[in-house]
Design a protein around this motif. Sequence first.
Motif, short mmCIF file in Angstrom:
data_model
loop_
_atom_site.label_atom_id
_atom_site.label_comp_id
_atom_site.label_asym_id
_atom_site.label_seq_id
_atom_site.Cartn_x
_atom_site.Cartn_y
_atom_site.Cartn_z
N ILE A 187 -47.05 49.97 -44.23
CA ILE A 187 -46.85 49.79 -45.68
C ILE A 187 -46.57 51.12 -46.37
O ILE A 187 -45.77 51.22 -47.30
N TYR A 190 -42.90 52.07 -46.19
CA TYR A 190 -42.08 51.32 -47.13
C TYR A 190 -42.28 51.82 -48.55
O TYR A 190 -41.33 51.94 -49.33
N ASN A 191 -43.54 52.12 -48.90
CA ASN A 191 -43.78 52.67 -50.24
C ASN A 191 -43.00 53.95 -50.46
O ASN A 191 -42.35 54.14 -51.49
N LEU A 215 -37.71 45.30 -49.74
CA LEU A 215 -38.78 44.34 -50.01
C LEU A 215 -38.66 43.11 -49.11
O LEU A 215 -39.67 42.59 -48.62
N MET A 218 -39.97 43.95 -45.74
CA MET A 218 -41.43 43.94 -45.77
C MET A 218 -41.94 42.51 -45.68
O MET A 218 -42.92 42.22 -44.98
N ASN A 219 -41.28 41.62 -46.39
CA ASN A 219 -41.69 40.22 -46.39
C ASN A 219 -41.59 39.63 -44.99
O ASN A 219 -42.47 38.90 -44.54
N PRO A 225 -47.63 43.51 -50.16
CA PRO A 225 -47.41 44.69 -51.01
C PRO A 225 -48.69 45.09 -51.73
O PRO A 225 -49.47 44.24 -52.13
N THR A 226 -48.90 46.36 -51.87
CA THR A 226 -50.08 46.86 -52.57
C THR A 226 -49.69 47.32 -53.96
O THR A 226 -48.51 47.30 -54.34
N THR A 229 -47.04 49.88 -53.92
CA THR A 229 -45.68 49.36 -53.74
C THR A 229 -45.07 49.01 -55.09
O THR A 229 -43.96 49.43 -55.41
N THR A 251 -40.90 41.97 -61.43
CA THR A 251 -41.90 42.67 -60.62
C THR A 251 -43.29 42.46 -61.20
O THR A 251 -44.26 42.22 -60.48
#
Lengths: 517, 133
Positions: A187, A190-191, A215, A218-219, A225-226, A229, A251
Motif C-alpha cells: 500500500i 501505491y501511496n 487505484l 490496487m482494487n 485504501p488508507t 491514500t 473521492t
Amino acid sequence: MAETKLYSRSQEAGKAAAKYFVDNNPKYFTKDFAEPHIPCLMPASVSMSLEEVSEEALKERIGLRKVAAAVEMYDQLVQAGTPVSKQITYDLLDLVSFYDDREPAQEGAPVTDQMDTPAKEPSRRRGRGQKVGWQENNNADRLFRLLPERDGRCYAALIRGMVKHGASSKAFDLYTDMLNNRLTADIHVYNALILATPHVRETHSERIDLIKELLTTMNQQKMQPTLQTFNNVLMALRSCGGLAKSQALYTLREMKALGIAPTPASYNHLLAIFYRGVTGSNDIDILDQVLSEIARTSFTCQDPEDAWFFSGTMNICLETKGLKQAYQLYKLTEVGENWRLLGDPFQENMFYYRFLSLVCMMENMDVVLKWYRQLVPSVYYPNPQLMRYLLQAVDMDSRLELVPSIWKDMKSLGHDDKSWLVVEVQESFAACALDIKGAFAGEGRKINLEWSTAALYYVTTILMRANKTPEACDELLKDFLSQRSATPAMAVELVQMSAGFFLATLSELQSSWEHNE
Amino acid sequence: MQNYAARTRVAKGNKPVTYERAMNPHHIGHRKGWLSQHPCNLKGEEGAADRAMEDTFIRRFIFGTFHGCLANEVVIKRRGNMVTVCAMMLQKLPPQKFYFLTGYTESLLSHFYKCPFKLEIQTLPEKTVYKYV
C-alpha cells in the motif's frame, strides 16, 4: 517586545551549544552524583561504540542514523565475504533511500524569523525536500543492483525514497520493473506513486487517468485504501485543474463510504481544488459546508499536511472576503486540541495576519479594536503590513484619536524603523492637526478659541514635518510671528524648517521676523 | 606578622574598591553576608569539602564564561537539589549574548553536576564603588 523572541531563541541556542559539548565529550560527564539517577542529565549516546567490522556494528550505525558510516560498514562486510542477513540489508536500503544518501539534518536547527515576508509562502513550502534531487548511481541504486535477489520490500524502499526526493519518473520505471518481475507492491508504494503522478504526466486528463489506473490496480490486488491514500489522491488532484472538482467530491464520498474520517489535510486539499484563483459564486457554498461539518470537532494530527489547513483556509476567507466564515474558522481553533494544528510559528503568524487584515478591511473600528486587543500581543506580533491596514482602518473611520496609541504599539514592536510606515503615521498626525486647525477657525461656535503661542507652534511643526507646507505657511506662520510672546528660539526653528522647503515666502517671513525683533 | 587574607591594602587613594572587597574577613556575619550558602556546615551534616570544591569550580567557570563582565563576587545558594548562582554583571555584551551564555552555562553545569542549575544575573552599567583606597 519583539526582542523576547530573539532572547528566548538565543537561550535555546546556548542550550543547544551545551548539549553539543556534552554529547561530543561524554567522558567528562559520566560521573554520576545524583541519587536517584537522572537519565536526562547524562550524555546521550550519539557516537558509535563498536568499531570492528561486524553485523552488530552495522545495526548500531543504522540505529543511530549514520548513513555514510553504515554504507561503509556494509561495503567492508561484503568485501570481507561475511554474509549479511536480509533483514539488515533491507533496513540499510530503507535508511539510504529515506535520507537520499545524505546525513539527516541536525536536530534543533533554529527556525528563521519569517514574519516580514507574507507573500512568499506557497512557493517555499511546495518544494520536495532538498533542492538537489535524487542523484544518478547513488548508494541506494548501487546497493539495489548488488543484491542477488530482489524482494518487493527492496523495490518499495527505493520507490518511496525516489518519490520523496523528486525522482518521480525513475520511481515509475522501477514500478513497471517490479510488475514485470511479478512482484506485488504494498500500500505504501501505491501511496507514494499516487503522490508522484503530477510530475510524470503533463496534461490534467492524463494525470487523472493515471491516478484512476493506479487505484484500479490496487482494487485488483484487493488492497484497502488508507487515509494516506485518499489524502495523496486529493493532493495530486490539486494539480489537475478544473476536471478535478468532481473527482475530488467522488473521492470524499468514497472515504465516507469506507468509514475513514477526513482529516484537516483532506479538507485543505479539497478547498484548494475548489478555490483555484477565480472565485465563482457557487463555490462559496463548499467552504460553508466544510466549516459547518467540522465545527465543534477536535482533530488530532494524522498527516503532515494537516498543519496547513488553518492558514490555507484563512487565506481563502481573505480572498473571498468571507467574514462570517473567518469567525467560524477562528472558533474552530478554540475547540479542543485544534490549536495544536495551527502549525509552526510561521503558519500561525500567517493565520492571525490574514484574520486580522480581513477584520480590518471589513469591520468598523470598534470591532477591529476588540480583536486587536484580544490577539496582540498575547498570541501574535503584528508585521508592518498589518499596521498599515490598521492605520487605514483608523483613517476610514476617522478615529484619529487612536493614532497615538497605535504609534506607541508600533514603537514597542520595533516597527518604527520602517520609513514608509512612519510616513503613514505622520500623515495621520497631520490630519489630526488639520482637524484642530479647523476647530480653531470654526465659525458659528459660541466660544471662539483663541490661538495660543504653544498651539500655533505645535500645529505648525506637525504640518511641516508631514510636508504639508501650503497649509502650514498660509496663515499660521504669519499669525505665529505676529504674536508678541513668540520666543526667538521657536521662531528660529520654524524658519529653519521652512527654509528646508524652499518657500517662496521665505524672504517675506524673514523680513517680518526682523521687523518683530 | 600581618594578616593578608582577603584584605585590600591601602593605596594612594585612587583605587576604587567595592563593598565586598573593602570589608575584611572578620566582618563576615557583622557587615558582610556569606557568598556561598549550603547546609553542610551545620552540626552532623557532611559534604562540606565537596561543596567547597564545587563552589570554586563554579566561580571559575562563571568568571571565564562571562569574561570581563563580572561586577562583583558570585553568590551561590543551594536549596535541596537545586543550585542558584546569582551574579552581578556589567553591560559589556548585548542582551542576546547574555541570554546565550546563560542558557549554555545552566545546561552545561546541570549536565556536569547532575542537579538543576539556575543562573540569575543582574546587569549594571559599571561597578559600584564603595570607597577609594
